[in-house]
Write a protein that holds these residues in place. Structure first.
Motif, PDB file in Angstrom:
ATOM      1  N   UNK A   6       1.077  -1.129   0.411  1.00  0.00           N
ATOM      2  CA  UNK A   6       0.017   0.032  -0.181  1.00  0.00           C
ATOM      3  C   UNK A   6       1.155   0.643   0.159  1.00  0.00           C
ATOM      4  N   UNK A   7       1.867   1.041   0.008  1.00  0.00           N
ATOM      5  CA  UNK A   7       2.667   2.448   0.120  1.00  0.00           C
ATOM      6  C   UNK A   7       2.790   2.886  -1.104  1.00  0.00           C
ATOM      7  N   UNK A   8       3.101   4.653  -1.066  1.00  0.00           N
ATOM      8  CA  UNK A   8       3.196   4.915  -2.006  1.00  0.00           C
ATOM      9  C   UNK A   8       3.802   5.386  -2.873  1.00  0.00           C
ATOM     10  N   UNK A   9       4.459   5.269  -4.067  1.00  0.00           N
ATOM     11  CA  UNK A   9       5.743   5.695  -5.245  1.00  0.00           C
ATOM     12  C   UNK A   9       6.866   6.538  -4.419  1.00  0.00           C
ATOM     13  N   UNK A  66      -0.229   8.780   7.037  1.00  0.00           N
ATOM     14  CA  UNK A  66       0.316   7.543   7.751  1.00  0.00           C
ATOM     15  C   UNK A  66      -1.058   7.143   7.808  1.00  0.00           C
ATOM     16  N   UNK A  67      -2.129   7.213   7.799  1.00  0.00           N
ATOM     17  CA  UNK A  67      -3.660   7.002   7.144  1.00  0.00           C
ATOM     18  C   UNK A  67      -3.965   6.291   6.047  1.00  0.00           C
ATOM     19  N   UNK A  68      -2.873   6.708   5.129  1.00  0.00           N
ATOM     20  CA  UNK A  68      -3.199   6.574   3.670  1.00  0.00           C
ATOM     21  C   UNK A  68      -2.145   5.105   3.166  1.00  0.00           C
ATOM     22  N   UNK A  75       2.922   8.117  16.149  1.00  0.00           N
ATOM     23  CA  UNK A  75       2.926   9.183  15.714  1.00  0.00           C
ATOM     24  C   UNK A  75       2.551   9.727  15.072  1.00  0.00           C
ATOM     25  N   UNK A  76       2.138  10.058  13.766  1.00  0.00           N
ATOM     26  CA  UNK A  76       2.090  10.941  12.672  1.00  0.00           C
ATOM     27  C   UNK A  76       0.922  11.733  12.581  1.00  0.00           C
ATOM     28  N   UNK A  77       1.785  12.998  11.898  1.00  0.00           N
ATOM     29  CA  UNK A  77       0.337  14.131  12.204  1.00  0.00           C
ATOM     30  C   UNK A  77       0.109  14.018  13.433  1.00  0.00           C
ATOM     31  N   UNK A  87     -10.157   5.975  12.823  1.00  0.00           N
ATOM     32  CA  UNK A  87     -10.463   7.135  12.153  1.00  0.00           C
ATOM     33  C   UNK A  87     -11.236   6.129  10.217  1.00  0.00           C
ATOM     34  N   UNK A  88      -9.362   4.630  10.375  1.00  0.00           N
ATOM     35  CA  UNK A  88      -9.790   3.935   8.854  1.00  0.00           C
ATOM     36  C   UNK A  88     -11.166   2.732   9.394  1.00  0.00           C
TER      37      UNK A  88
END
Length: 98
Positions: A6-9, A66-68, A75-77, A87-88
């Motif tokens: 799921x990690x972005x490019x 971190x959500x994506x 702790x992120x953001x 949240x998810x």
């Protein structure tokens, strides 16, 4: 191990926000719990990390990343692991209800 699918490019434009993070160069122990950490120490650490994030110029892109990727640790953001899970769960519930 986290699911890295799921990690972005890995594109510089995508990661440049990290260069401006308030936490850059800080001890990561503030943001990531040691094994076996329990309350009240855990709550105190999360609050200390969130206070650093509160004034960070890149808080939103950090939290959104971190959500994506459903980051399971740290702790992120300004959000803890538990806050991201909640949240998810709300987002998934909303998507099913729509």
């Amino acid at each position: 191990m986290a699911d890295v699918s799921r990690l972005p490019w890995a594109i510089n434009d995508h990661w440049d926000w990290q260069l401006h993070a308030a936490c850059r160069g800080m001890n990561s122990e503030v943001f990531f719990h040691p094994d076996g950490e329990r309350d009240p120490r855990r709550s105190e650490r999360v609050a200390a990390a969130a206070s650093i994030c509160a004034g960070c110029p890149v808080r939103e892109p950090c939290r959104d990343w971190a959500r994506r990727v459903e980051e399971p640790y740290g702790v992120w953001g300004g959000e803890s692991e538990q806050e991201r899970r909640e949240h998810l769960a709300r987002a998934r519930h909303h998507d099913r209800s729509a």
